[in-house]
Design an enzyme around this catalytic site. Structure first.
Site, PDB file in Angstrom:
ATOM      1  N   GLU A 159     -16.006 -25.566 -16.934  1.00  0.00           N
ATOM      2  CA  GLU A 159     -16.992 -24.553 -16.783  1.00  0.00           C
ATOM      3  C   GLU A 159     -18.172 -25.064 -17.847  1.00  0.00           C
ATOM      4  O   GLU A 159     -19.249 -24.947 -17.638  1.00  0.00           O
ATOM      5  CB  GLU A 159     -16.612 -23.190 -17.059  1.00  0.00           C
ATOM      6  CG  GLU A 159     -15.918 -22.696 -16.039  1.00  0.00           C
ATOM      7  CD  GLU A 159     -16.632 -22.431 -14.666  1.00  0.00           C
ATOM      8  OE1 GLU A 159     -17.899 -21.942 -14.733  1.00  0.00           O
ATOM      9  OE2 GLU A 159     -16.114 -23.031 -13.551  1.00  0.00           O
ATOM     10  N   SER A 204      18.305  29.672   7.376  1.00  0.00           N
ATOM     11  CA  SER A 204      19.404  30.196   6.516  1.00  0.00           C
ATOM     12  C   SER A 204      19.289  29.632   5.074  1.00  0.00           C
ATOM     13  O   SER A 204      19.939  30.406   3.934  1.00  0.00           O
ATOM     14  CB  SER A 204      20.544  29.904   6.992  1.00  0.00           C
ATOM     15  OG  SER A 204      20.716  30.577   8.308  1.00  0.00           O
TER      16      SER A 204
END
Length: 815
Positions: free
Chosen positions: A121, A530
């Site tokens: 770069e 139940s």
């Protein structure tokens, strides 16, 4: 005697040389003035330009100011308890972010990676003062020729400016501002500080911002561990992350990697041999993985919603929070497997629905098998190999991973998609291909597809070309035996938490989060059947009933304004006459329970249920005795924890702590001061206790109910839970027409609930009960979960007396 020189004649004309000298002097004086004026003008113009473009520029950022978007991590406990080391280190099970970035100090970034980026770069990074005029001139010529901006010519410093301080638009105005800010940054920061900002900020594709995220995404490594070849690959990405991604464009990615390596060699960062070795090295490249789906997606999503509601979306997705949770990562897998296996078993009892799809042409089958082979490799190996010639090769990754043949891609007890290649009714076997692997399904491993009448030959249900799910059962030297499977339609949920702390241990809200995000552990409101009876029976104990109270189990008829006559019945459709309170709960008898509610009266029971923590919309009639009020698994599990906690409520804890990126605690949830033991009952009979509103039940009643529910497991509907091999208590639950099935159970240390049912609220099938459908899921999970806790008994609080009774009369037995 010498004569004196005559005075010059002032009217005499200058000769040519004199004229020339005069002109030259005038020229230089004029040039000097012009240059001076030009310099003043240039300086003035430059000053004006600088002043103009400097107005409103952002302040220079420093490493101390750098607060980029980061990743909020949800971190679970690492694993099983260790006698000497405690729990293993935390494991990330969830990540929330807009930009996937893990801020990494410059010192932890290897030199080879720094040099790779500089070579790719900005090779003069350490020499220039923020601007490379040669690069800018080259870019300017290219832009002039193109008629618009096509090259940036930016240094690393300028890229930092563009990323952190300015927009990314390509205009000449922005470029001038970029140059001004780059010079300012160079004047205020050193080179390492600039690189720190750059290497953490830059976008490198596939959602990765910064080198640490990129290293994790592409290589599943910490950035400190990457090698030269990997560093060069990463350094080639900034210009065009998608264009140079090895997952998207491997050829271009290789070209770019070679360019970076060559530049590193030319800059004398590496030797020629190092360059050649790196270029020839195959690399493991991983596909994107969503960590949120790996361990406990329903739990992660539940925590995400809470965090967004409390801290806001911006904080959750940008501020890199650290969320510590008490859940153990290992048990997340156990919970998911237990639920999925249980749902598959229920689904099979409802019969076979046919193949996933059908392949008609041979070419279609061949293409399908090739694709499935690649999927199998990637599923098993987890990565693809990035070859020196710029290919991504899944086949080579098999060898790289040490797999010798295709059968190594398959694991025992795992489920795979396959295609039927042969149906042999004589041998009663079906041939299938799982990718490139041949397997056979014997008839006995597919008989579940039709219970009545039983299938005699495979062709009754399976044809060549069918795409079906199979489970690998046996792997032999030259063959693989498989069993026929199918993906269930029935859904379920599991929730588990610690009795003492309220810490959530596991949460599963459905069969497959990717297909349905609806969390049935907290969002589904279903009838408990139940499983609601312990609420009724504990209320009865508070009102003076005892375990030996006699209830008459006989037919009853009630008038109902909507349905006329209501004739409730027991599950077995029988009546048992005089029944003890204890026996009615153990055997889950409906009629005696209705008579208890009738005695207590419905308004009292509703208020009592609300005191225990249920916020349901209760029907104001006797149907409440059969669990007709809708509840969530979350609320019911929380209620069941009251029993082993001796009547004390608990607020479940999903999150241990929330910290910001600086380690400041934003939220902390410490377990309450609850000691496993024998609490004394309060002298008052009024609950909740005034000075302790969390004490909603008499400790003696809580213990008696625990004892009775232990007998549900020992002698009643929950007897299969005895296979846990630990002291436990619990209750089954089944609603009318088997639409919902539950099992709620606990040990002294852990309370866990399991629910199954269809989202459409249709019947689970013939004789599907809580004991048959939900209890196996509970048991499968609890067998692993209890290993983290000591094997202890339920402690008996003061005031509880044991006595032998006559099981029939309920009176004291003769000594």
């Amino acid at each position: 005697m010498k004569s004196e020189k005559a005075p010059e004649n002032k009217n005499e004309k200058p000769n040519k040389e004199t004229k020339k000298e005069i002109k030259m002097g005038w020229f230089f004086r004029t040039l000097f003035v012009l240059l001076l004026l030009g310099s003043v003008c240039v300086t003035a113009v430059g000053g004006v330009i600088y002043w103009h473009f400097s107005r409103g520029l952002p302040d220079i950022i420093t490493p101390a100011d750098y607060r980029p978007m980061g990743v909020t991590q949800i971190i679970a406990q690492g694993g099983k308890q260790d006698a000497t080391q405690g729990l293993l280190p935390g494991i990330v099970i969830g990540e929330l972010f807009k930009e996937r970035r893990y801020l990494t100090p410059y010192e932890k970034i290897p030199d080879r990676l720094v040099r790779a980026f500089i070579s790719a770069e900005d090779e003069l990074f350490f020499e220039h003062q923020g601007i490379n005029l040669v690069s800018m001139l080259r870019a300017g010529i290219a832009n002039f020729r193109a008629g618009h901006v096509v090259q940036g010519g930016s240094t690393i410093t300028q890229q930092v400016v563009k990323s952190l301080l300015l927009t990314s638009e390509r205009t000449f105005d922005r470029k001038i501002k970029e140059i001004i800010l780059a010079a300012k940054i160079e004047a205020n920061l050193n080179k390492k500080e600039i690189l720190y900002l750059y290497l953490n900020q830059i976008y490198l594709g596939h959602g990765a911002y910064g080198v640490q995220a990129a290293s994790k995404v592409y290589f599943h490594k910490d950035v400190s561990q990457i090698g030269l070849a990997e560093a060069a690959l990463l350094a080639g990405l900034p210009q065009a992350p998608s264009k140079y991604s090895p997952n998207i464009n491997p050829k271009r990615a290789k070209e770019r990697q070679l360019y970076v390596l060559r530049r590193m060699y030319e800059n004398k960062y590496i030797s020629q041999a190092e360059m050649s070795d790196a270029a020839a090295l195959p690399l493991r490249i991983f596909q994107d993985e969503d960590i949120n789906l790996k361990y406990a997606p329903y739990l992660v999503e539940n925590i995400r919603k809470y965090l967004v509601e409390k801290f806001g979306e911006k904080a959750v997705y940008e501020a890199a929070l650290q969320i510590l949770i008490p859940t153990q990562a290992e048990l997340c897998f156990v919970a998911r497997k237990s639920l999925q296996e249980g749902l598959r078993a229920i689904d099979k009892r409802n019969g076979y629905r046919g193949p996933i799809e059908k392949k008609k042409a041979i070419s279609e089958t061949e293409s399908y098998l090739k694709e499935e082979r690649i999927k199998l490799i990637e599923r098993k190996v987890g990565y693809r190999l990035f070859m020196p010639d710029g290919r991504i090769d899944s086949i080579e990754s098999m060898k790289n991973a040490g797999l010798k043949n295709e059968t190594d891609l398959l694991d025992i007890d795992q489920i795979y998609e396959s295609v039927v290649t042969s149906v042999d009714d004589t041998r009663k076997r079906v041939g299938v291909m799982i990718g490139a692997v041949k397997a056979e399904i014997p008839l006995e491993r597919m008989k579940w597809v039709r219970a009545r009448p039983e299938i005699k030959i495979p062709s009754q249900v399976i044809s060549k070309g069918d795409v079906v799910w199979v489970r690998v059962v046996k792997k032999m030297e030259n063959s693989i035996e498989a069993g026929l499977e199918q993906e269930p339609l029935v859904q379920g949920a599991l929730l588990s938490m610690e009795v003492q702390t309220g810490n959530i241990v596991a949460m599963e809200g459905g069969y497959d989060f990717e297909k349905s995000e609806f969390n049935r552990a907290v969002q589904a409101i279903r009838q408990p059947g139940s499983a609601f009876k312990p609420v009724i029976y504990s209320a009865a104990l508070e009102k003076g009933f005892t375990p030996v109270s006699i209830l008459v189990d006989s037919p009853i008829v009630y008038d109902n304004e909507e349905t006329g006559k209501w004739k409730p019945n027991n599950f077995e459709e029988k009546f048992y006459g005089d029944t003890t309170f204890r026996q009615a709960l153990i055997k889950s008898r409906n009629v005696p329970t209705i008579k208890i509610v009738q005695s207590l009266q419905v308004p009292f029971l509703i208020e009592y249920a609300k005191r225990l923590g249920l916020s349901s919309q209760f029907p104001a009639d006797l149907s409440i005795a059969l669990g007709s009020a809708g509840v969530s698994l979350f609320d019911l599990t929380k209620l069941y924890a009251i029993f082993p906690r001796y009547g004390k409520k608990i607020n479940p804890i999903y999150i241990t702590s929330v910290k910001d990126r600086d380690g400041r605690v934003l939220e902390e949830n410490k377990p309450p001061n609850f000691v496993m033991g024998v609490p004394s009952p309060t002298p008052s009979s009024v609950y909740p206790v005034l000075n302790d509103p969390g004490q909603v039940m008499d400790p003696r009643i809580a213990y008696v109910m625990t004892h009775l529910m232990n007998e549900v497991i020992a002698y009643g509907t929950g007897r299969d839970a005895k296979n846990l091999g630990r002291i436990a208590a619990g209750k089954t639950g089944t609603t009318s027409d088997s639409i919902d099935a539950w099992f709620m159970g606990f040990t002294p240390h852990l309370v866990t609930g399991a629910w199954v049912g269809f989202d459409s609220q249709k019947s689970l099938g013939f004789n599907e009960t809580g004991a048959k459908a939900a209890l196996p899921i509970w048991l499968s999970f609890m067998k692993e979960a209890v290993k983290n806790y000591p094997d202890t008994e339920f402690a008996i609080p003061p005031g509880v007396v044991f006595a032998r009774i006559n099981a029939t009369s309920g009176k004291l037995a003769a000594q």
